[in-house]
Design a protein around this motif. Structure first.
Motif, PDB file in Angstrom:
ATOM      1  N   TRP A  52       0.837  -1.192   0.000  1.00 24.01           N
ATOM      2  CA  TRP A  52       0.000   0.000   0.000  1.00 24.01           C
ATOM      3  C   TRP A  52       0.877   1.249   0.000  1.00 24.01           C
ATOM      4  CZ3 TRP A  52      -5.545  -0.239   1.593  1.00 24.01           C
ATOM      5  CH2 TRP A  52      -6.147   1.019   1.503  1.00 24.01           C
ATOM      6  N   ILE A  54       0.737   5.175  -0.917  1.00 21.53           N
ATOM      7  CA  ILE A  54      -0.274   6.186  -1.189  1.00 21.53           C
ATOM      8  C   ILE A  54       0.026   6.950  -2.485  1.00 21.53           C
ATOM      9  CG2 ILE A  54       0.672   8.165   0.061  1.00 21.53           C
ATOM     10  CD1 ILE A  54      -2.154   8.389   1.363  1.00 21.53           C
ATOM     11  N   GLU A  57      -0.834   4.067  -7.977  1.00 24.34           N
ATOM     12  CA  GLU A  57      -2.205   3.855  -8.432  1.00 24.34           C
ATOM     13  C   GLU A  57      -2.812   2.624  -7.757  1.00 24.34           C
ATOM     14  OE1 GLU A  57      -4.220   5.336 -11.322  1.00 24.34           O
ATOM     15  OE2 GLU A  57      -3.121   6.946 -10.338  1.00 24.34           O
ATOM     16  N   GLN A  59      -2.809  -0.802  -5.174  1.00 26.66           N
ATOM     17  CA  GLN A  59      -2.345  -1.296  -3.879  1.00 26.66           C
ATOM     18  C   GLN A  59      -2.508  -2.816  -3.863  1.00 26.66           C
ATOM     19  OE1 GLN A  59      -1.358   1.438  -2.649  1.00 26.66           O
ATOM     20  NE2 GLN A  59      -2.825   3.023  -3.213  1.00 26.66           N
TER      21      GLN A  59
ATOM     22  N   TRP B 142      -5.799   6.856   9.868  1.00 25.58           N
ATOM     23  CA  TRP B 142      -6.337   8.218  10.036  1.00 25.58           C
ATOM     24  C   TRP B 142      -5.881   9.101   8.884  1.00 25.58           C
ATOM     25  CZ3 TRP B 142      -4.716   9.244  15.842  1.00 25.58           C
ATOM     26  CH2 TRP B 142      -5.599   8.563  16.701  1.00 25.58           C
ATOM     27  N   VAL B 144      -4.778   8.210   5.873  1.00 30.00           N
ATOM     28  CA  VAL B 144      -5.422   7.802   4.626  1.00 30.00           C
ATOM     29  C   VAL B 144      -6.862   8.321   4.617  1.00 30.00           C
ATOM     30  CG1 VAL B 144      -6.185   5.812   3.267  1.00 30.00           C
ATOM     31  CG2 VAL B 144      -3.932   5.795   4.351  1.00 30.00           C
ATOM     32  N   GLY B 145      -7.515   8.250   5.758  1.00 32.98           N
ATOM     33  CA  GLY B 145      -8.897   8.712   5.881  1.00 32.98           C
ATOM     34  C   GLY B 145      -9.053  10.198   5.602  1.00 32.98           C
ATOM     35  N   THR B 147      -7.067  12.088   4.054  1.00 33.69           N
ATOM     36  CA  THR B 147      -6.673  12.368   2.670  1.00 33.69           C
ATOM     37  C   THR B 147      -7.815  12.011   1.717  1.00 33.69           C
ATOM     38  OG1 THR B 147      -4.446  11.740   3.340  1.00 33.69           O
ATOM     39  CG2 THR B 147      -4.812  12.034   1.000  1.00 33.69           C
ATOM     40  N   ASP B 148      -8.412  10.804   1.905  1.00 31.03           N
ATOM     41  CA  ASP B 148      -9.526  10.378   1.053  1.00 31.03           C
ATOM     42  C   ASP B 148     -10.713  11.321   1.164  1.00 31.03           C
ATOM     43  OD1 ASP B 148      -8.064   8.302   0.187  1.00 31.03           O
ATOM     44  OD2 ASP B 148      -9.125   6.731   1.292  1.00 31.03           O
ATOM     45  N   LEU B 149     -10.983  11.766   2.379  1.00 30.39           N
ATOM     46  CA  LEU B 149     -12.140  12.650   2.587  1.00 30.39           C
ATOM     47  C   LEU B 149     -11.813  14.102   2.233  1.00 30.39           C
ATOM     48  CD1 LEU B 149     -13.408  11.255   6.024  1.00 30.39           C
ATOM     49  CD2 LEU B 149     -14.448  10.880   3.782  1.00 30.39           C
ATOM     50  N   LYS B 150     -10.570  14.367   1.846  1.00 28.48           N
ATOM     51  CA  LYS B 150     -10.101  15.721   1.509  1.00 28.48           C
ATOM     52  C   LYS B 150     -10.423  16.711   2.633  1.00 28.48           C
ATOM     53  CE  LYS B 150      -9.876  15.176  -3.449  1.00 28.48           C
ATOM     54  NZ  LYS B 150      -9.915  13.709  -3.353  1.00 28.48           N
TER      55      LYS B 150
END
Lengths: 305, 295
Positions: A52, A54, A57, A59, B142, B144-145, B147-150
């Motif tokens: 994974w 980030i 593209e 994972q 957290w 990743v979260g 970041t995904d949720l901007k």
């Protein structure tokens, strides 16, 4: 007191009412704990099985590949050894010093509060600010510690710039910070020991050392267990002090102060290898769990007989 | 290291009923060792403050007391860096977090202590078990979260991203539950019979009775969040959203290792904390006593 006749609370309905209210009060916090604590724990476990990154593209699922790689990662081995070293040096020293100071404080009356407050001050100080000061104090070129060593005829030391001294110096900062907390904890523990035990020991002609071994130490056991367990968990996650005592976040000269937590940070937020970093966090979690269980079993049983 | 020898008998004799205490050699020695410890403990603070008062030409001379004290470093920190913005951010983040923790932790602690319902012990154990999870493990999901949720794209979102992990604390739940357990249930029953709503009983009857615990929890939470480093370092992207510890840690690049500035900024970060500590010393110490004793 007689309840008003208009509202006879039937036992069954009262219980149901209580249950409903309790769940209502707990709803939001429980959602919080599930989403912010438990879900991420499982996500980290899951991420550790993926390559994974980030920045990439895809994972892809790699199974235990991250863990296999960890076994061969010399840097991780170094981080693990360093973290163990920090814990093994730091925890006993801070407990011994904390208990020593608490014993001394409990035998004086004047200025006791002031002394206690001063010892406690580092604990509330922002680590980042403290770390800057320590960098200066221990600087080989212009640090006052070397000036003091020189004044008493000792050779200058390299401290944070030496691969051998950087880790002990960092540990010293952590101990300096935690000491006040230990002192207060032990003062409370000492105050809770009934006076009569010591009077009885005195009548029996026990020496001070015997009283300490026979009364203080065993009765202080719950406090010491608490200190050992919470202290160990904190040392296993050492990060802020290590990062801030060095200008780079690489963990001291040649990784000599690198900790597991810092290595996780480097992998996750330097290289963005979230999968690999997650695998390390899982290992760290396992170690914390194992050590805590062992400590609780071993330390709490010791004086039960 | 220190003497556990003949006089570890002494601790108990400091109880109020001690008739009088003579200044024997052992006591004098205790004062001596304690004073030495105090000097070592305080040295970094003294160095920090005294250095922050030195001008450029004096700073690398190793005299302890500044010859020509100046407030130049302080005015430079306050005018040429974002120090005040970072200070404000820390105040905001730590303030909101503290209010949230006080409310939710006392509510949960109260419910777990004073209500009888299925799953009660399991819920308590689950909450307590989260204390074992290393922060590092949570931080990656957290990140990743958010970041995904901007989340960090907007300023309110970014503030929320910095704060959310601390809005409820398992440690506080544990602490508050201990306090509420010792509260007499009769009092709550009486209010119930008077027809008071459950939430009213909690806020109007129960909460005022645990004020000392709330004070301890408030100070611990505030200081903890004020000094928090790892998560804010990761969660904050914009320099103007930095909290104080993150701002100071990243000072180096921006100030070019200007030690006078760094020492002044550090002093400004430490002194308010020490003042808060001086005022609330009793509550802080009571809080530790409680956790340590019952832990």
């Amino acid at each position: 007191m007689t309840p008003p006749a208009s509202r006879p609370p039937a036992p069954g309905s009262l219980k149901r009412h209580q249950t409903r209210t309790a769940y209502l009060f707990l709803a939001l916090p429980l959602v919080f704990f599930l989403i912010v604590r438990f879900l991420p724990t499982f996500l980290a476990l899951r991420m550790s099985l993926f390559d994974w990154n980030i920045l990439k593209e895809q994972q892809p699922f790699v199974g235990l590949e991250n863990y296999r790689e960890l076994l061969q990662d010399a840097k991780f081995g170094q981080a693990l050894r360093n973290t163990a070293l920090y814990t093994v040096i730091g925890v006993p020293i801070q407990i011994a010093l904390g208990l020593g100071i608490a014993l001394l404080l409990s035998r004086i009356t004047a200025l006791r509060g002031l002394f206690r407050a001063i010892y406690f001050a580092p604990y509330v100080t922002p680590i980042v600010a403290a770390a800057w000061v320590w960098q200066w104090l221990f600087s080989p070129q212009f640090g006052p510690i070397n000036t003091i060593l020189d004044a008493v005829g000792l050779p200058p030391q390299e401290f944070l710039t030496s691969t051998r001294q950087a880790l002990p110096t960092t540990t010293a900062l952590v101990v300096w910070q935690n000491l006040g907390f230990q002192v207060v904890l032990f003062l409370a523990g000492l105050a809770a020991i009934p006076r009569t035990y010591y009077e009885a020991a005195e009548i029996d002609g026990a020496s001070g050392w015997q009283a300490f071994r026979g009364i203080t130490w065993p009765l202080l056991n719950p406090t010491i267990v608490f200190s050992v367990v919470t202290g160990t968990i904190a040392y296993l996650q050492l990060f802020t002090q290590v990062v801030n005592l060095n200008f780079t976040d690489q963990g001291g000269p040649l990784g000599s102060t690198l900790t597991v937590a810092l290595y996780i940070y480097q992998m996750a937020f330097g290289r963005f290898s979230m999968g690999y970093a997650s695998a390390i966090t899982v290992v760290l979690f396992g170690i914390i769990l194992l050590i805590t269980v062992i400590q609780l079993k071993f330390l709490t049983r010791r004086y039960d007989a | 290291m220190t003497d556990f020898s003949p006089d570890s008998l002494q601790p108990v004799q400091t109880m109020p009923e001690t008739p009088r205490r003579k200044l024997d050699v052992k006591t004098l020695l205790a004062y001596l060792v304690l004073t030495l410890g105090v000097v070592v403990t305080m040295f970094p603070f003294a160095w920090m403050i005294l250095t922050s008062l030195k001008g450029v030409q004096e700073i690398f001379q190793l005299n302890f007391i500044p010859q020509e004290p100046t407030l130049g470093n302080y005015s430079e920190v306050l005018t040429k860096t974002k120090f005040l913005v970072w200070f404000g951010n820390s105040l905001l983040v730590a303030g909101i977090t503290t209010v949230s923790v006080l409310f939710f932790d006392s509510l949960v602690g109260y419910t777990l202590a004073k209500f009888d319902f299925p799953g009660k012990n399991l819920i308590f154990l689950l909450i307590l078990s989260t204390l074992m999870i290393p922060t590092e493990m949570l931080i990656i999901p957290w990140f990743v979260g958010i970041t995904d949720l901007k989340l960090t794209a907007t300023t309110p979102g970014a503030y929320f991203a910095i704060m959310f992990p601390g809005l409820i604390s398992a440690f506080g739940v544990f602490l508050m539950r201990q306090f509420f357990e010792s509260l007499p249930t009769d009092l709550l029953e009486a209010a119930r019979i008077d027809g008071m709503g459950e939430f009213g009983i909690f806020t109007k009857i129960a909460l005022p009775l645990v004020q000392p615990a709330l004070a301890s929890l408030a100070i611990f939470t505030f200081l903890g969040n004020w000094n928090a480093f790892l998560w804010p370092l990761i969660a904050i992207q914009k320099p103007e959203l930095r909290t104080l510890p993150v701002g100071i840690a990243l000072f180096n690049g921006e100030a070019g290792t200007n030690w006078g500035l760094i020492m002044a900024a550090s002093s400004l970060a430490v002194i308010p904390v020490l003042i808060v500590f001086a005022i609330f010393q009793k509550q802080i110490i009571d809080g530790i006593v409680l956790t340590g004793m019952k832990g």
